[in-house]
Write a protein that holds these residues in place. Structure first.
Motif, PDB file in Angstrom:
ATOM      1  N   ALA A 143      39.972  42.170  37.071  1.00  0.00           N
ATOM      2  CA  ALA A 143      39.965  40.840  36.443  1.00  0.00           C
ATOM      3  C   ALA A 143      41.009  39.929  37.075  1.00  0.00           C
ATOM      4  O   ALA A 143      40.727  38.763  37.385  1.00  0.00           O
ATOM      5  CB  ALA A 143      40.207  40.971  34.939  1.00  0.00           C
ATOM      6  N   VAL A 144      42.212  40.447  37.275  1.00  0.00           N
ATOM      7  CA  VAL A 144      43.284  39.619  37.843  1.00  0.00           C
ATOM      8  C   VAL A 144      42.967  39.238  39.294  1.00  0.00           C
ATOM      9  O   VAL A 144      43.159  38.083  39.697  1.00  0.00           O
ATOM     10  CB  VAL A 144      44.651  40.339  37.729  1.00  0.00           C
ATOM     11  N   ILE A 145      42.463  40.175  40.062  1.00  0.00           N
ATOM     12  CA  ILE A 145      42.093  39.870  41.451  1.00  0.00           C
ATOM     13  C   ILE A 145      40.982  38.826  41.481  1.00  0.00           C
ATOM     14  O   ILE A 145      41.013  37.888  42.284  1.00  0.00           O
ATOM     15  CB  ILE A 145      41.690  41.146  42.206  1.00  0.00           C
ATOM     16  N   ASP A 146      40.006  38.954  40.578  1.00  0.00           N
ATOM     17  CA  ASP A 146      38.910  37.992  40.535  1.00  0.00           C
ATOM     18  C   ASP A 146      39.417  36.604  40.151  1.00  0.00           C
ATOM     19  O   ASP A 146      39.007  35.606  40.743  1.00  0.00           O
ATOM     20  CB  ASP A 146      37.828  38.472  39.565  1.00  0.00           C
ATOM     21  N   VAL A 147      40.316  36.526  39.172  1.00  0.00           N
ATOM     22  CA  VAL A 147      40.897  35.230  38.793  1.00  0.00           C
ATOM     23  C   VAL A 147      41.617  34.616  39.991  1.00  0.00           C
ATOM     24  O   VAL A 147      41.480  33.418  40.256  1.00  0.00           O
ATOM     25  CB  VAL A 147      41.856  35.366  37.584  1.00  0.00           C
ATOM     26  N   TYR A 148      42.364  35.426  40.704  1.00  0.00           N
ATOM     27  CA  TYR A 148      43.067  34.918  41.882  1.00  0.00           C
ATOM     28  C   TYR A 148      42.082  34.387  42.926  1.00  0.00           C
ATOM     29  O   TYR A 148      42.254  33.279  43.455  1.00  0.00           O
ATOM     30  CB  TYR A 148      43.948  36.011  42.507  1.00  0.00           C
ATOM     31  N   ARG A 149      41.064  35.179  43.246  1.00  0.00           N
ATOM     32  CA  ARG A 149      40.083  34.767  44.268  1.00  0.00           C
ATOM     33  C   ARG A 149      39.366  33.484  43.858  1.00  0.00           C
ATOM     34  O   ARG A 149      39.146  32.589  44.686  1.00  0.00           O
ATOM     35  CB  ARG A 149      39.076  35.887  44.504  1.00  0.00           C
ATOM     36  N   ILE A 150      38.970  33.394  42.588  1.00  0.00           N
ATOM     37  CA  ILE A 150      38.277  32.201  42.108  1.00  0.00           C
ATOM     38  C   ILE A 150      39.203  30.997  42.170  1.00  0.00           C
ATOM     39  O   ILE A 150      38.816  29.916  42.640  1.00  0.00           O
ATOM     40  CB  ILE A 150      37.753  32.418  40.679  1.00  0.00           C
ATOM     41  N   GLY A 151      40.432  31.175  41.705  1.00  0.00           N
ATOM     42  CA  GLY A 151      41.395  30.067  41.725  1.00  0.00           C
ATOM     43  C   GLY A 151      41.721  29.615  43.127  1.00  0.00           C
ATOM     44  O   GLY A 151      41.817  28.404  43.399  1.00  0.00           O
ATOM     45  N   ASP A 152      41.885  30.554  44.032  1.00  0.00           N
ATOM     46  CA  ASP A 152      42.177  30.214  45.420  1.00  0.00           C
ATOM     47  C   ASP A 152      41.029  29.426  46.037  1.00  0.00           C
ATOM     48  O   ASP A 152      41.245  28.409  46.713  1.00  0.00           O
ATOM     49  CB  ASP A 152      42.453  31.490  46.220  1.00  0.00           C
ATOM     50  N   SER A 153      39.802  29.877  45.785  1.00  0.00           N
ATOM     51  CA  SER A 153      38.654  29.158  46.350  1.00  0.00           C
ATOM     52  C   SER A 153      38.509  27.776  45.719  1.00  0.00           C
ATOM     53  O   SER A 153      38.136  26.818  46.397  1.00  0.00           O
ATOM     54  CB  SER A 153      37.365  29.968  46.182  1.00  0.00           C
TER      55      SER A 153
END
Length: 172
Positions: A143-153
């Motif tokens: 979940a945390v990695i996905d939030v990071y990837r989404i936010g970065d994009s």
């Protein structure tokens, strides 16, 4: 005011901050409570309630994002962000389900201790706790990695070519 625009601003820009804070906070709380059951008993229903609010904020933010996507120029960065945004709901659902399970297990174990019965002992056995910790770590990390990837994009989509690396003089 609607769920797509708040005070003239796209709601996605506001709602995304709820997701950015609550999903990692829920993930952290889940892992801590899975590792240390006394913390889960102390937090009580706050653990699944936090995860439920995080879960509810994901489709709300996604809906507002889809509206915003239709109102900005299309680019590969915007499309990538939208595609990644659709991947967070299963992680948030996993956080909620595991948070509810950890809370329920801690609650049952506490009730069994108060009643001097060991009927809940099978739920707090070592293999069950290890499984809860491993699952919690896996889902929280995802979940945390996905939030990071989404936010970065999303940041790349919003700010690509939208600022200068050097300060611009403003008539000084």
């Amino acid at each position: 005011m609607s769920l797509t625009v708040v005070n003239g601003l796209p709601a996605h820009i506001l709602f995304v901050h709820v997701v950015i804070v609550l999903v990692p906070l829920s993930a952290l709380a889940l892992v801590v409570c899975a590792i240390w059951p006394p913390v889960a008993r102390r937090l009580g229903v706050l653990l699944p309630a936090l995860a439920l609010v995080a879960l509810a904020s994901v489709p709300l933010t996604t809906h507002a994002g889809e509206w915003l996507e239709a109102h900005v120029d299309s680019s590969s960065l915007v499309r990538k962000h939208a595609e990644l945004g659709d991947s967070l709901l299963p992680w948030a659902l996993g956080l909620f389900v595991l948070s509810a399970a950890v809370w329920w297990t801690a609650r049952s174990a506490a009730a069994a201790q108060r009643d001097a019965r060991r009927t809940a002992a099978r739920w707090t056995s070592t293999p069950m706790r290890i499984a809860a910790v491993v699952l919690s770590l896996a889902v929280a990390t995802g979940a945390v990695i996905d939030v990071y990837r989404i936010g970065d994009s999303g940041a790349k989509a919003a700010w690509q070519d939208g600022y200068s690396k050097t300060a611009q003089s403003q008539g000084r």
